[in-house]
Design an enzyme around this catalytic site. Structure first.
Site, PDB file in Angstrom:
ATOM      1  N   GLY A  47       8.147   5.412  10.076  1.00 35.77           N
ATOM      2  CA  GLY A  47       8.459   4.366  11.039  1.00 35.77           C
ATOM      3  C   GLY A  47       7.843   3.061  10.607  1.00 35.77           C
ATOM      4  N   GLN A  52       4.385  -5.420  11.334  1.00 34.30           N
ATOM      5  CA  GLN A  52       3.819  -4.949  10.059  1.00 34.30           C
ATOM      6  C   GLN A  52       4.355  -5.725   8.860  1.00 34.30           C
ATOM      7  OE1 GLN A  52       4.586  -0.557  11.036  1.00 34.30           O
ATOM      8  NE2 GLN A  52       2.749  -0.472   9.781  1.00 34.30           N
ATOM      9  N   CYS A 100      -0.504   5.512   8.725  1.00 32.21           N
ATOM     10  CA  CYS A 100       0.171   4.245   9.008  1.00 32.21           C
ATOM     11  C   CYS A 100       0.259   3.450   7.709  1.00 32.21           C
ATOM     12  CB  CYS A 100      -0.627   3.472  10.056  1.00 32.21           C
ATOM     13  SG  CYS A 100       0.095   1.888  10.497  1.00 32.21           S
ATOM     14  N   LEU A 101       1.403   2.828   7.465  1.00 33.38           N
ATOM     15  CA  LEU A 101       1.558   2.033   6.235  1.00 33.38           C
ATOM     16  C   LEU A 101       0.596   0.844   6.207  1.00 33.38           C
ATOM     17  CD1 LEU A 101       5.456   2.055   5.864  1.00 33.38           C
ATOM     18  CD2 LEU A 101       3.776   3.536   4.742  1.00 33.38           C
ATOM     19  N   HIS A 142       3.369   5.713  18.473  1.00 29.53           N
ATOM     20  CA  HIS A 142       2.642   5.014  17.406  1.00 29.53           C
ATOM     21  C   HIS A 142       3.293   3.665  17.108  1.00 29.53           C
ATOM     22  CE1 HIS A 142       0.589   4.935  13.300  1.00 29.53           C
ATOM     23  NE2 HIS A 142       1.521   4.006  13.188  1.00 29.53           N
ATOM     24  N   GLU A 143       4.631   3.664  16.944  1.00 37.33           N
ATOM     25  CA  GLU A 143       5.319   2.414  16.578  1.00 37.33           C
ATOM     26  C   GLU A 143       5.249   1.385  17.703  1.00 37.33           C
ATOM     27  OE1 GLU A 143       5.885   1.932  13.584  1.00 37.33           O
ATOM     28  OE2 GLU A 143       5.727   4.020  12.977  1.00 37.33           O
ATOM     29  N   HIS A 146       2.146  -0.695  17.910  1.00 36.78           N
ATOM     30  CA  HIS A 146       2.084  -1.861  17.016  1.00 36.78           C
ATOM     31  C   HIS A 146       2.542  -3.131  17.741  1.00 36.78           C
ATOM     32  CE1 HIS A 146       1.020  -0.310  13.043  1.00 36.78           C
ATOM     33  NE2 HIS A 146       1.870   0.681  13.169  1.00 36.78           N
TER      34      HIS A 146
HETATM   35 NI    NI Z   1       1.823   2.343  11.896  1.00 36.91          NI
END
Ligand code: NI
Length: 177
Positions: A47, A52, A100-101, A142-143, A146
């Site tokens: 995701g 991000q 997480c990226l 999670h997304e 953000h």
């Molecule tokens: Ni993330």
């Protein structure tokens, strides 16, 4: 479309509350979502949220294809979710490992609601509404975090269960066999 750089934890843009999208069906929105899918694919993520890649808008994407090599990984349909709203179905939570990226190389154990309903819009402005559970529910929580400037390490209750993936997965490691 293009692969964009992913901001890393420590960048203050990741702590901002993102703004709602007000115009659908636009070339700008299509370009943003195209770039997000290209970036997620390039980084092999499950995701990605617009903040991000430095765009402070309430847009997330996610999706996990069924992979016969990893039968334990649950499939999640490829989804664009704009201006999302999550509501709880009940109060049960489940613990699970997250990455997480924006926090590369690390994993942490996070409790998330096991079942949620989410609503929002796709890039055409068509309404999206689903009730989900398990990994799908985890990914969307999670997304959407953000979009409120929250990275998963803030959700970890026991910081002993936060570490480098390589070491967690090593034999005898906290996630190893
Ligand atoms: Ni993330």
């Amino acid at each position: 479309m293009a692969v964009r750089g992913v901001l890393k934890m420590g960048n203050p843009l990741l702590l901002q509350v993102a703004e709602p999208v007000t115009e659908f069906n636009s070339a700008e929105l299509d370009r943003l979502i195209g770039d997000m899918f290209d970036t997620m694919a390039a980084e092999a993520g499950a995701g990605l949220a617009a903040p991000q890649i430095g765009v402070s808008r309430r847009v997330v994407i996610f999706g996990v294809e069924k992979n016969p090599r990893y039968p334990e990984v649950e499939e999640v349909p490829s989804t664009v979710l704009i201006n999302p709203v999550i509501t709880l179905i009940d109060s049960e939570q489940e613990e699970g490992w997250e990455g997480c990226l924006s926090v590369p190389g690390l994993r942490g154990r996070v409790a998330r609601y096991a079942r949620v309903r989410y609503t929002g819009y796709d890039q055409r402005g068509d309404r999206v509404e689903r009730e989900v559970s398990g990994f799908h529910a985890r990914v969307v929580q999670h997304e959407c975090d953000h979009l409120d400037g929250i990275l998963y390490p803030r959700r970890i209750r026991d910081l002993r269960l936060f570490g480098f993936e390589e070491d967690l997965d090593a034999p005898g490691g906290l996630r190893g066999d």
